[in-house]
Design an enzyme around this catalytic site. Structure first.
Site, PDB file in Angstrom:
ATOM      1  N   HIS A 131       1.348  -8.573  24.445  1.00 48.27           N
ATOM      2  CA  HIS A 131       0.952 -10.326  24.616  1.00 48.27           C
ATOM      3  C   HIS A 131       0.952 -10.119  23.482  1.00 48.27           C
ATOM      4  O   HIS A 131       0.168  -9.194  22.260  1.00 48.27           O
ATOM      5  CB  HIS A 131       0.989 -11.074  25.612  1.00 48.27           C
ATOM      6  CG  HIS A 131      -0.369 -10.483  26.277  1.00 48.27           C
ATOM      7  ND1 HIS A 131      -0.768  -9.579  26.712  1.00 48.27           N
ATOM      8  CD2 HIS A 131      -1.458 -12.015  25.891  1.00 48.27           C
ATOM      9  CE1 HIS A 131      -1.913  -9.585  27.213  1.00 48.27           C
ATOM     10  NE2 HIS A 131      -2.702 -10.923  26.588  1.00 48.27           N
ATOM     11  N   HIS A 181      -2.170 -12.172  22.593  1.00 45.27           N
ATOM     12  CA  HIS A 181      -3.782 -11.971  21.726  1.00 45.27           C
ATOM     13  C   HIS A 181      -4.832 -11.717  21.252  1.00 45.27           C
ATOM     14  O   HIS A 181      -3.367 -10.494  21.591  1.00 45.27           O
ATOM     15  CB  HIS A 181      -4.242 -12.319  23.427  1.00 45.27           C
ATOM     16  CG  HIS A 181      -4.104 -13.418  24.168  1.00 45.27           C
ATOM     17  ND1 HIS A 181      -4.100 -13.727  26.017  1.00 45.27           N
ATOM     18  CD2 HIS A 181      -3.563 -14.612  23.771  1.00 45.27           C
ATOM     19  CE1 HIS A 181      -3.342 -14.483  26.078  1.00 45.27           C
ATOM     20  NE2 HIS A 181      -3.583 -15.341  25.217  1.00 45.27           N
ATOM     21  N   ASP A 203      -7.131  -9.867  21.444  1.00 47.03           N
ATOM     22  CA  ASP A 203      -7.314  -8.669  21.343  1.00 47.03           C
ATOM     23  C   ASP A 203      -6.506  -7.610  22.635  1.00 47.03           C
ATOM     24  O   ASP A 203      -7.479  -6.534  23.044  1.00 47.03           O
ATOM     25  CB  ASP A 203      -8.594  -8.930  23.066  1.00 47.03           C
ATOM     26  CG  ASP A 203      -8.120  -9.954  23.947  1.00 47.03           C
ATOM     27  OD1 ASP A 203      -6.955 -10.536  23.824  1.00 47.03           O
ATOM     28  OD2 ASP A 203      -8.497  -9.585  25.080  1.00 47.03           O
ATOM     29  N   HIS A 204      -5.069  -8.030  21.842  1.00 47.49           N
ATOM     30  CA  HIS A 204      -4.159  -6.794  22.439  1.00 47.49           C
ATOM     31  C   HIS A 204      -3.654  -6.746  21.077  1.00 47.49           C
ATOM     32  O   HIS A 204      -2.631  -5.255  21.439  1.00 47.49           O
ATOM     33  CB  HIS A 204      -3.319  -7.393  23.197  1.00 47.49           C
ATOM     34  CG  HIS A 204      -3.763  -7.837  24.610  1.00 47.49           C
ATOM     35  ND1 HIS A 204      -3.735  -6.815  25.697  1.00 47.49           N
ATOM     36  CD2 HIS A 204      -5.059  -8.514  25.285  1.00 47.49           C
ATOM     37  CE1 HIS A 204      -4.581  -7.774  26.906  1.00 47.49           C
ATOM     38  NE2 HIS A 204      -5.572  -8.229  26.406  1.00 47.49           N
ATOM     39  N   HIS A 224       1.025 -15.397  32.328  1.00 45.46           N
ATOM     40  CA  HIS A 224      -0.582 -15.546  31.231  1.00 45.46           C
ATOM     41  C   HIS A 224      -0.321 -15.416  30.061  1.00 45.46           C
ATOM     42  O   HIS A 224      -1.338 -16.612  29.331  1.00 45.46           O
ATOM     43  CB  HIS A 224      -0.592 -13.635  31.115  1.00 45.46           C
ATOM     44  CG  HIS A 224      -2.210 -13.817  29.988  1.00 45.46           C
ATOM     45  ND1 HIS A 224      -3.868 -14.343  31.119  1.00 45.46           N
ATOM     46  CD2 HIS A 224      -2.569 -12.929  29.364  1.00 45.46           C
ATOM     47  CE1 HIS A 224      -4.404 -14.329  29.938  1.00 45.46           C
ATOM     48  NE2 HIS A 224      -4.065 -13.289  28.741  1.00 45.46           N
ATOM     49  N   ASP A 265      -1.967  -8.307  30.459  1.00 47.90           N
ATOM     50  CA  ASP A 265      -3.314  -9.008  31.180  1.00 47.90           C
ATOM     51  C   ASP A 265      -2.429  -9.413  32.778  1.00 47.90           C
ATOM     52  O   ASP A 265      -2.480 -10.680  32.831  1.00 47.90           O
ATOM     53  CB  ASP A 265      -3.734 -10.137  30.450  1.00 47.90           C
ATOM     54  CG  ASP A 265      -4.656  -9.687  29.391  1.00 47.90           C
ATOM     55  OD1 ASP A 265      -5.112  -8.419  29.291  1.00 47.90           O
ATOM     56  OD2 ASP A 265      -5.202 -10.193  28.753  1.00 47.90           O
ATOM     57  N   HIS A 288      -7.755  -4.286  30.861  1.00 54.40           N
ATOM     58  CA  HIS A 288      -9.115  -5.064  30.857  1.00 54.40           C
ATOM     59  C   HIS A 288     -10.100  -4.384  32.711  1.00 54.40           C
ATOM     60  O   HIS A 288      -9.780  -4.249  33.329  1.00 54.40           O
ATOM     61  CB  HIS A 288      -9.367  -6.745  30.832  1.00 54.40           C
ATOM     62  CG  HIS A 288      -9.195  -7.353  29.950  1.00 54.40           C
ATOM     63  ND1 HIS A 288     -10.644  -7.175  28.952  1.00 54.40           N
ATOM     64  CD2 HIS A 288      -8.010  -7.702  29.304  1.00 54.40           C
ATOM     65  CE1 HIS A 288      -9.893  -7.889  27.753  1.00 54.40           C
ATOM     66  NE2 HIS A 288      -8.115  -8.366  28.120  1.00 54.40           N
TER      67      HIS A 288
END
Length: 242
Positions: A55, A57, A59-60, A113, A132, A170
C-alpha cells in the site's frame, strides 16, 4: 525454497528481503527506508531485482526511489493506489500474478487499512505478505475502509492452510496481545502465547512471522463472528491503553 531476512526499520517496521536462489533474484517487501536494505543485500551478495508494495503509506514505500536508483529494480504495487506511489513500474490487482524467479505470488485485494491495499500470497512457499492488514493478534486500523472489508479480509486469510506463514509489516505483537487478553481473558491459547511473547520481547526478539493457525486461535479480530463485532473491537483497540 526462498530465503527471507527480516530488516528492522524506523520504530517498529519490518522490511522483508526475499531471495530466490535458483534465479539469484532478490525482492524487497515494503521498504520504509533504503540504506539498511541495500546494506543487507550487499553483505549477502544478493542482487535486488524487485520491490513489492502492499500500500501507499510512506513507511512502506519511502525506500522505493533510492533502491530503484541503486539497483534498477522493478517496483510492483496496487493499481488502485498508483497515483500515490509514483515509483511503480507495474500495477496489479486481484488475481494478478507476480513472480520471483520460479516462485509465483497471487495478488489479493485486501482493502480497509487503505482503499487499495493488497497482499501477496505465495502458495508454493506456504507464506503470505500482508502489509498492514493482519498483525499478530491484531489487524490494521480502518483508515480508508470499513469493518466489513476487514472482516472479509481476515476470513479470507483464515481459510488459508493453517501452517501458512504470515509476514506482517510491524512489531505490534505485545500491545496487540494485551488488548486481545482484555477481549478473551479465558482463552488458554492466548494466555500461553502471551507468556511466550513477553519473554521474547524482553529479550529483544522479533515475534514475526506468525501463522494462520496461531491467528485463528488467538487473534480477536480474526475470531470476530461478524463485521459489527470486529468494528466494536477495532474501536475498543483504538482507545485501549492497557
Amino acid at each position: 525454497m526462498v530465503e527471507i531476512v527480516r530488516i528492522p526499520a524506523l520504530s517498529d517496521n519490518y522490511i522483508w528481503l526475499v531471495h530466490e536462489p535458483g534465479s539469484g533474484e532478490t525482492l524487497v517487501i515494503d521498504p520504509a527506508v533504503a540504506d539498511p536494505v541495500l546494506a543487507e543485500a550487499d553483505a549477502r551478495g544478493w542482487r535486488i531485482t524487485q520491490v513489492w508494495n502492499t500500500h501507499w503509506h510512506p513507511d512502506h514505500t519511502g525506500g522505493n526511489g533510492a533502491i530503484k536508483a541503486a539497483t534498477s529494480c522493478r517496483i510492483t504495487g496496487p493499481a488502485a493506489e498508483a497515483e500515490r506511489i509514483p515509483t511503480l513500474d507495474r500495477w496489479v490487482a486481484e488475481g494478478d500474478r507476480v513472480a520471483l524467479g520460479a516462485i509465483e505470488a497471487i495478488v489479493m485485494e485486501t482493502p480497509a487499512h487503505t482503499a487499495g491495499h493488497i497482499s501477496y500470497h505465495l502458495p508454493s512457499e506456504g507464506l503470505i505478505f500482508v502489509g498492514d492488514t493482519l498483525f499478530a493478534m491484531g489487524c490494521g486500523r480502518l483508515f480508508e475502509g470499513e469493518a466489513d472489508q476487514m472482516h472479509a479480509n481476515l476470513q479470507r486469510f483464515a481459510a488459508l492452510p493453517p501452517e501458512t506463514f504470515v509476514y506482517c509489516a510491524h512489531e505490534y505483537t505485545l500491545a496487540n496481545g494485551r488488548f486481545a487478553l482484555s477481549v478473551e481473558p479465558d482463552n488458554r491459547a492466548l494466555v500461553e502465547r502471551m507468556e511466550q511473547v513477553e519473554v521474547m520481547r524482553a529479550a529483544g526478539e522479533a515475534t514475526l512471522p506468525t501463522t494462520i493457525a496461531l491467528e485463528r486461535a488467538t487473534n480477536p479480530f480474526m475470531r470476530a463472528p461478524s463485521a459489527e463485532e470486529l468494528a466494536e473491537r477495532r474501536r475498543a483497540k483504538d482507545a485501549f491503553r492497557g
